[in-house]
Design an enzyme around this catalytic site. Structure first.
Site, PDB file in Angstrom:
ATOM      1  N   GLY A 112       0.810  -1.221   0.000  1.00 26.12           N
ATOM      2  CA  GLY A 112       0.000   0.000   0.000  1.00 26.12           C
ATOM      3  C   GLY A 112       0.842   1.269   0.000  1.00 26.12           C
ATOM      4  N   GLN A 113       0.153   2.412   0.111  1.00 26.90           N
ATOM      5  CA  GLN A 113       0.831   3.711  -0.003  1.00 26.90           C
ATOM      6  C   GLN A 113       1.945   3.863   1.041  1.00 26.90           C
ATOM      7  OE1 GLN A 113      -1.502   7.170   1.021  1.00 26.90           O
ATOM      8  NE2 GLN A 113      -0.222   8.568  -0.152  1.00 26.90           N
TER       9      GLN A 113
ATOM     10  N   TYR B 255     -15.006   2.876   8.162  1.00 26.58           N
ATOM     11  CA  TYR B 255     -13.540   3.018   8.311  1.00 26.58           C
ATOM     12  C   TYR B 255     -13.214   3.656   9.676  1.00 26.58           C
ATOM     13  CZ  TYR B 255      -8.887   5.014   7.173  1.00 26.58           C
ATOM     14  OH  TYR B 255      -7.555   5.381   7.164  1.00 26.58           O
TER      15      TYR B 255
ATOM     16  N   ASP C 178      -3.631 -13.046   3.485  1.00 25.94           N
ATOM     17  CA  ASP C 178      -4.963 -12.455   3.573  1.00 25.94           C
ATOM     18  C   ASP C 178      -5.171 -12.220   5.069  1.00 25.94           C
ATOM     19  OD1 ASP C 178      -7.629 -12.006   4.004  1.00 25.94           O
ATOM     20  OD2 ASP C 178      -8.332 -13.555   2.615  1.00 25.94           O
TER      21      ASP C 178
END
Ligand code: AKB
Length: 310
Positions: free
Chosen positions: A13-14, A140, A50
């Protein structure tokens, strides 16, 4: 002293992409295990994980004798609303499992990235305090706030060393983020260099807290290397750097690329942004472990324009 072996989830990810390199510099390539749901390039050990499978995480912890975990895997605010059950499973249930595994396997330190998404419409908008009314309106935010509370519970009940930061929108040039509400602050740089035009999905004057990637890495490593007695909470520390709106970042980029144009077409993300705050009070992070950002909005802009590749 036992060797430090770090497991990073969501490494593709980022933040993960950049943090992996920094951690490998510190601990050695072979002592930092990158993991992600999808294969990725890695100059050290990589495992497909996962994060909803606690059995798989336990397998990797045992295989490498992991001593620290950075649990970065998550779905962000906007994408999270499209599948709330999956978001809850990835963002909270997986973290709940990791806390239990950390306790079971004697993990010495655990990092949990939280977010300004834990703030909500009842939270003070300016200089948001470390502790206030946090009633997030996205799954979130709910999953991250619950994660913070669960981490604090493990610290108080089992003495687990859990450390967490409430990240603002992260600006970086290595990976374009997807699924967040603050993504515009990265997208505009790529659009500026590629098309010379950007269509903002937020209104021009929606100001949100932001941070540049080098400061994200500094803050994370500084927090994780602070003495345990200096860490007064396992809840996410408020972390401030600068705030900006789509118009402000546009005007800043325009100083360097005068041809840039912008249009505003707010979509569903506007409602999420409106429920967050504008500036945060990070004095606890400053006094506990010496947090101090280095990049201003204008310094970030110059560095981004130098490094964005299109
Ligand atoms: C998002 O916009 O969802 C994230 C965040 C602020 O946590 N970048």
């Amino acid at each position: 002293m036992a060797k430090t072996v770090v497991l990073v989830t969501g490494a593709g990810g980022q933040i993960g992409t950049v943090l992996i390199a920094a951690l490998r510099k510190l601990h050695g390539n072979m002592n930092v295990i990158a993991s992600d749901l999808h294969p990725m390039e890695s100059n050290g050990p990589f495992e497909l994980i996962d994060v909803t499978s606690s059995v798989r995480i336990a397998e990797v912890i045992r295989k490498y004798k992991v001593t620290q975990i950075y649990h970065l895997a998550a779905l962000l605010s906007s994408k999270g609303e499209a599948n709330i059950d999956l978001t809850w499973r990835i963002n909270f249930i997986s973290y709940q499992n990791i806390l239990a595994l950390a306790q079971e396997h004697g993990i010495s330190k655990l990092f949990f990235p939280s977010t300004i998404g834990v703030y909500g419409p009842t939270t003070p908008r300016i200089m948001t305090p470390q502790n206030a009314s946090f009633i997030p309106s996205t799954v979130y935010g709910i999953s991250k706030m619950t994660g913070e509370l669960w981490g604090e519970y493990y610290r108080n009940r089992y003495g687990l060393d859990v450390r967490s930061l409430r990240f603002p929108g992260v600006i970086s040039y290595e990976v374009i983020p997807h699924g967040g509400t603050t993504d515009f602050a990265v997208e505009i740089f790529f659009a500026a260099k590629r098309e010379g035009h950007y269509i903002s999905y937020l209104k021009e004057d929606t100001r949100l807290p932001m941070i540049y990637m080098p400061d994200v890495i500094n803050a994370t490593l500084k927090l994780m290397h602070a003495e345990q007695e200096d860490i007064s909470t396992s809840m996410g520390y408020n972390l401030a750097s600068f705030s900006l709106s789509p118009r402000e970042v546009y005007e800043e980029i325009k100083k360097h690329l005068p041809e840039l144009t912008i249009a505003y077409q707010p979509d569903a993300r506007q409602k999420i942004a409106d429920s967050w705050t504008e500036t945060t009070d990070d004095s606890l992070a400053r006094s506990d472990w010496g947090w101090q950002p280095e990049f201003s909005m204008s310094e970030m802009t110059i560095d981004m324009l130098k490094n964005v590749q299109v």
